[in-house]
Design a protein around this motif. Structure first.
Motif, PDB file in Angstrom:
ATOM      1  N   SER A 112      45.518  36.061  45.476  1.00  0.00           N
ATOM      2  CA  SER A 112      45.033  36.907  44.375  1.00  0.00           C
ATOM      3  C   SER A 112      44.567  36.062  43.194  1.00  0.00           C
ATOM      4  N   ALA A 113      45.284  34.962  42.897  1.00  0.00           N
ATOM      5  CA  ALA A 113      44.889  34.103  41.779  1.00  0.00           C
ATOM      6  C   ALA A 113      43.546  33.429  42.050  1.00  0.00           C
ATOM      7  N   MET A 114      43.359  32.928  43.271  1.00  0.00           N
ATOM      8  CA  MET A 114      42.083  32.295  43.613  1.00  0.00           C
ATOM      9  C   MET A 114      40.949  33.312  43.629  1.00  0.00           C
ATOM     10  N   GLY A 115      41.215  34.499  44.173  1.00  0.00           N
ATOM     11  CA  GLY A 115      40.195  35.540  44.199  1.00  0.00           C
ATOM     12  C   GLY A 115      39.728  35.916  42.806  1.00  0.00           C
ATOM     13  N   TYR A 116      40.658  35.948  41.867  1.00  0.00           N
ATOM     14  CA  TYR A 116      40.309  36.266  40.485  1.00  0.00           C
ATOM     15  C   TYR A 116      39.421  35.179  39.886  1.00  0.00           C
ATOM     16  N   LEU A 117      39.747  33.904  40.147  1.00  0.00           N
ATOM     17  CA  LEU A 117      38.937  32.803  39.618  1.00  0.00           C
ATOM     18  C   LEU A 117      37.517  32.847  40.162  1.00  0.00           C
ATOM     19  N   VAL A 118      37.402  33.116  41.464  1.00  0.00           N
ATOM     20  CA  VAL A 118      36.075  33.183  42.079  1.00  0.00           C
ATOM     21  C   VAL A 118      35.280  34.357  41.505  1.00  0.00           C
ATOM     22  N   HIS A 119      35.925  35.495  41.337  1.00  0.00           N
ATOM     23  CA  HIS A 119      35.238  36.688  40.832  1.00  0.00           C
ATOM     24  C   HIS A 119      34.774  36.507  39.385  1.00  0.00           C
TER      25      HIS A 119
END
Length: 241
Positions: A112-119
């Motif tokens: 979830s943390a990586m997905g947020y950074l990418v988004h």
């Protein structure tokens, strides 16, 4: 008696060597959480590393005492060794349990943390290589996206801008002219960042766990050996306590 003395001397030297192994594991965990602190919300996740460093420092005088007692016994030294072994056992069990628990807990937070950074990352095909957290992460881990480069296409699909590229931080180092063009996918890092970081996290935490488990067994043997030597010379008061 002679076997207990020889075993205690041997374990004393082993403690010096394992101190270096514990220090390595502690530094590994601390640096990993420091380098990727933007992915972990809790600051206490590096606690197993600090406990491992404390263990390494205490192992040095413990090894000296074990070798010294095997040469010339002393009630004060033997009592101090028992206290140090008990303290080390508490530290290592705490570090092992925390390492195992944090390894399971943080794995569920990374995606979830990586997905947020990418988004949240904004880029265009013409811009210079970025220095944001996600760019730094992709360069360090030599990865692209959370699972693979297609995560960048999914992140941009919710906006009006649909790039035909990914950030340049996805490019392999050997391709110096790579601009993240999707027409040259072979120039991009194949793996996603999630798997790479999970592997690093798992290695560091398992290293701490097994080091602490092995050391606990060795310290138990040292305590038994020291106890056997103490029985050969009974004491008549409680000064040792």
């Amino acid at each position: 008696k002679s076997f207990a003395r020889s075993l205690l001397r041997f374990l004393g030297f082993i403690f010096w060597g394992t101190a270096a192994a514990q220090a390595f594991g502690g530094v590994l965990v601390i640096l990993m959480f420091k380098n990727y602190r933007y992915l972990f919300q809790e600051s206490y996740l590096s606690l197993p590393g600090w406990l491992a460093l404390a263990t390494a420092l205490i192992l040095l005088p413990t090894g000296v005492l074990a070798v010294s007692i095997s040469v010339k016994r002393s009630r004060n030294k033997q009592g101090t060794l028992m206290y140090l072994l008990l303290l080390l056992l508490c530290l290592e069990m705490s570090s092992a349990v925390l390492a195992h628990f944090y390894c399971i807990r943080t794995s569920s937070q990374l995606e979830s943390a990586m997905g947020y950074l990418v988004h949240q990352h904004n880029w265009t095909c013409s811009q210079d290589p970025g220095s944001s957290a996600v760019d730094v992460m992709q360069r360090k881990l030599r990865c692209c996206g959370v699972h693979n480069y297609t995560d960048w296409l999914k992140a941009s699909s919710s906006s009006w801008y649909h790039p035909a590229c990914v950030p340049e931080s996805c490019c392999k180092e050997k391709h110096s002219h790579c601009k993240g063009d999707l027409g040259h996918v072979e120039q991009l890092s194949e793996g996603g960042c999630l798997k790479r970081l999970e592997d690093q996290l798992s290695f560091a935490m398992r290293y701490i766990f097994w080091c602490c488990t092995l050391l606990s067994i060795l310290e138990f043997l040292a305590g038994v050996s020291n106890g056997i030597l103490m029985r050969q010379q009974p004491f008549h008061d409680l000064n040792i306590l």
